[in-house]
Design a protein around this motif. Structure first.
Motif, PDB file in Angstrom:
ATOM      1  N   HIS A  47      -1.445  13.000  -6.136  1.00 42.18           N
ATOM      2  CA  HIS A  47      -1.809  11.878  -7.005  1.00 42.18           C
ATOM      3  C   HIS A  47      -0.638  10.892  -7.030  1.00 42.18           C
ATOM      4  O   HIS A  47       0.424  11.151  -6.464  1.00 42.18           O
ATOM      5  CB  HIS A  47      -2.153  12.354  -8.418  1.00 42.18           C
ATOM      6  N   GLN A  80      -2.934  12.355   0.424  1.00 41.75           N
ATOM      7  CA  GLN A  80      -4.262  12.269  -0.186  1.00 41.75           C
ATOM      8  C   GLN A  80      -4.669  13.514  -0.968  1.00 41.75           C
ATOM      9  O   GLN A  80      -5.720  13.527  -1.603  1.00 41.75           O
ATOM     10  CB  GLN A  80      -5.308  11.941   0.889  1.00 41.75           C
ATOM     11  N   ARG A  89      -1.594   7.244   3.383  1.00 40.38           N
ATOM     12  CA  ARG A  89      -2.233   8.546   3.451  1.00 40.38           C
ATOM     13  C   ARG A  89      -1.698   9.225   4.721  1.00 40.38           C
ATOM     14  O   ARG A  89      -1.150   8.558   5.602  1.00 40.38           O
ATOM     15  CB  ARG A  89      -3.757   8.429   3.516  1.00 40.38           C
ATOM     16  N   ASN A 127      -2.735  -2.941 -11.584  1.00 37.42           N
ATOM     17  CA  ASN A 127      -2.053  -2.206 -10.517  1.00 37.42           C
ATOM     18  C   ASN A 127      -0.650  -2.730 -10.276  1.00 37.42           C
ATOM     19  O   ASN A 127      -0.107  -2.591  -9.190  1.00 37.42           O
ATOM     20  CB  ASN A 127      -2.864  -2.263  -9.210  1.00 37.42           C
ATOM     21  N   THR A 187      -9.221  14.958   4.354  1.00 35.47           N
ATOM     22  CA  THR A 187      -9.556  14.309   3.084  1.00 35.47           C
ATOM     23  C   THR A 187      -9.965  15.310   2.012  1.00 35.47           C
ATOM     24  O   THR A 187      -9.970  14.992   0.832  1.00 35.47           O
ATOM     25  CB  THR A 187     -10.705  13.305   3.280  1.00 35.47           C
ATOM     26  N   ASN A 222       3.665   8.288  -4.391  1.00 28.27           N
ATOM     27  CA  ASN A 222       2.763   9.431  -4.249  1.00 28.27           C
ATOM     28  C   ASN A 222       3.467  10.726  -4.630  1.00 28.27           C
ATOM     29  O   ASN A 222       4.663  10.896  -4.359  1.00 28.27           O
ATOM     30  CB  ASN A 222       2.283   9.571  -2.791  1.00 28.27           C
ATOM     31  N   ASP A 253      -3.306   3.486   2.927  1.00 27.94           N
ATOM     32  CA  ASP A 253      -4.475   3.942   2.181  1.00 27.94           C
ATOM     33  C   ASP A 253      -5.003   2.743   1.396  1.00 27.94           C
ATOM     34  O   ASP A 253      -4.371   2.288   0.433  1.00 27.94           O
ATOM     35  CB  ASP A 253      -4.071   5.073   1.233  1.00 27.94           C
ATOM     36  N   THR A 254      -6.131   2.217   1.828  1.00 29.71           N
ATOM     37  CA  THR A 254      -6.647   0.980   1.219  1.00 29.71           C
ATOM     38  C   THR A 254      -7.060   1.172  -0.238  1.00 29.71           C
ATOM     39  O   THR A 254      -7.267   0.191  -0.952  1.00 29.71           O
ATOM     40  CB  THR A 254      -7.850   0.458   2.025  1.00 29.71           C
ATOM     41  N   SER A 255      -7.171   2.420  -0.690  1.00 29.26           N
ATOM     42  CA  SER A 255      -7.510   2.664  -2.096  1.00 29.26           C
ATOM     43  C   SER A 255      -6.279   2.632  -2.992  1.00 29.26           C
ATOM     44  O   SER A 255      -6.401   2.744  -4.216  1.00 29.26           O
ATOM     45  CB  SER A 255      -8.214   4.019  -2.236  1.00 29.26           C
ATOM     46  N   LYS A 256      -5.093   2.500  -2.386  1.00 28.25           N
ATOM     47  CA  LYS A 256      -3.849   2.496  -3.161  1.00 28.25           C
ATOM     48  C   LYS A 256      -3.093   1.197  -2.896  1.00 28.25           C
ATOM     49  O   LYS A 256      -2.091   1.160  -2.183  1.00 28.25           O
ATOM     50  CB  LYS A 256      -2.986   3.709  -2.802  1.00 28.25           C
ATOM     51  N   TYR A 295      -1.083  -1.963  -4.630  1.00 33.43           N
ATOM     52  CA  TYR A 295      -0.366  -2.308  -5.851  1.00 33.43           C
ATOM     53  C   TYR A 295       0.456  -3.570  -5.614  1.00 33.43           C
ATOM     54  O   TYR A 295       0.564  -4.047  -4.488  1.00 33.43           O
ATOM     55  CB  TYR A 295       0.546  -1.149  -6.288  1.00 33.43           C
ATOM     56  N   TYR A 336       0.844  -1.195   0.000  1.00 34.35           N
ATOM     57  CA  TYR A 336       0.000   0.000   0.000  1.00 34.35           C
ATOM     58  C   TYR A 336       0.874   1.238   0.000  1.00 34.35           C
ATOM     59  O   TYR A 336       2.011   1.219   0.485  1.00 34.35           O
ATOM     60  CB  TYR A 336      -0.888   0.048   1.258  1.00 34.35           C
TER      61      TYR A 336
END
Length: 353
Positions: free
Chosen positions: A317, A314, A36, A283, A229, A289, A90-93, A95, A33
């Motif tokens: 990008h 966050q 954030r 991914n 956020t 980041n 950050d669980t949305s990132k 890879y 991960y």
């Protein structure tokens, strides 16, 4: 029954660990991960506790002390305020770094939550403030240790108070005579004089506390966590009461402290030749980041109280590094910032040398 509970807890912990391993170790490679950024506000709070003296009602009569409190009180005040930031996954990132013969990836450093720290390199040390340790408090004086026989044998509180007051006045007279050099028994040198005056000060303080009361101050530290956020204007961060300290957000007895977050729309630059120029369908690969700069402002009583500028993952990008950096002929080491996930350092060497 107790053994069954312990066994059950152990099975849960083992299950969680196994799940974490399955989540990160995939058929394609090692999952990771990016972080954030979480803000941690440290609030140093002084707690003041007042206990009335046993002879408080006689303070004005015998020692001319006015406005002596008769009831115990506890109050709080903020001494200092600070900020530091930490990284959390950050669980949305999520890879995956490839694990195959085409890529020269020898070591991967990931923290306990799965956040990538380094590839083919030693990770950057995460430095956090030392936990707050209050200074040791001096031992409280016991007035009874300094009462003479007449005071201890008095038959009433009023008489004890009167005799203690007389003793206090005698102590003050003795201190005055010593300082003037007019005492019947003068010390031989300055060190003896200091010791005698210190002892008299302790006696006076201990007996005076019977009238004036005792005030004790303790300093503690509270940590308030906040994950920005998006840009916000005067969002409630916490409440603070003189009588209760930090209170719940919905407790209107506490004074509100607000936070504003402004997106400065600034991100650090990165060399174009390091970036992947092909379209990526999944991914896979090494992502970093490019965090965005934000301004965090705290408000109290309608006025700005403190302001900070920092980078938060966050608000930026992600970018994928070029896969060619990890070809077999190269040895590329990468270190990421553990708080923002940005590229902290990259070194590219010829692996054939």
């Amino acid at each position: 029954m107790k053994n069954l509970i312990i066994a059950s807890l152990l099975s849960v912990l083992v299950g969680q660990t196994a799940f974490a391993q399955r989540e990160l170790d995939t058929a394609e490679g090692t999952g990771y991960y990016l972080p954030r950024t979480e803000l941690c506000f440290t609030v140093k709070i002084e707690k003041t506790s007042y206990t009335p003296g046993s002879f408080a009602v006689y303070a004005e009569k015998y020692l001319k002390m006015r406005d002596v409190q008769m009831e115990p009180t506890v109050t709080y005040r903020i001494l200092d305020f600070g900020i530091y930031s930490i990284g959390e996954r950050d669980t949305s990132k999520f890879y995956v770094l490839p694990a195959d013969s085409k890529h020269n990836i020898q070591t991967i450093d990931i923290d306990e939550s799965g956040v990538l720290l380094a590839v083919n390199a030693e990770p950057k040390e995460v430095k956090r403030p030392e936990p707050f340790k209050p200074a040791p408090k001096p031992a409280q004086l016991d007035p009874r240790d300094y009462m003479n026989e007449d005071v201890l044998s008095a038959g009433s509180s009023a008489k004890m108070a009167e005799l203690c007051a007389l003793e206090i006045y005698d102590i003050r007279d003795s201190k005055s005579m010593l300082n003037k050099g007019q005492a019947d028994f003068m010390p031989k040198d300055g060190e003896q004089l200091r010791i005698m005056l210190d002892n008299l000060d302790k006696q006076e303080t201990a007996l005076t506390q019977l009238f004036s009361g005792v005030t004790v101050r303790d300093t503690t530290e509270a940590v308030i966590r906040f994950i920005p956020t998006k840009a916000v204007d005067r969002q409630l961060l916490f409440r603070f009461s003189k009588w209760m300290g930090i209170t719940d957000a919905d407790d209107l007895g506490g004074e509100p402290y607000y936070i504003s977050v402004e997106d400065k729309h600034v991100t650090p630059s990165i060399q174009e030749e390091l970036l992947n120029k092909k379209k990526v369908k999944d991914n896979g690969g090494l992502y970093v980041n490019l965090p965005g700069k934000i301004k965090v402002t705290l408000h109290k009583d309608g006025e700005q109280w403190a302001a900070y500028e920092l980078y938060a993952a966050q608000f930026g990008h992600t970018e994928m590094l070029d896969e060619k950096l990890f070809e077999k002929k190269l040895f590329t080491s990468v270190v990421l910032n553990p708080v923002t996930g940005s590229l902290e350092n990259i070194t590219i060497d010829d692996a054939r040398k």
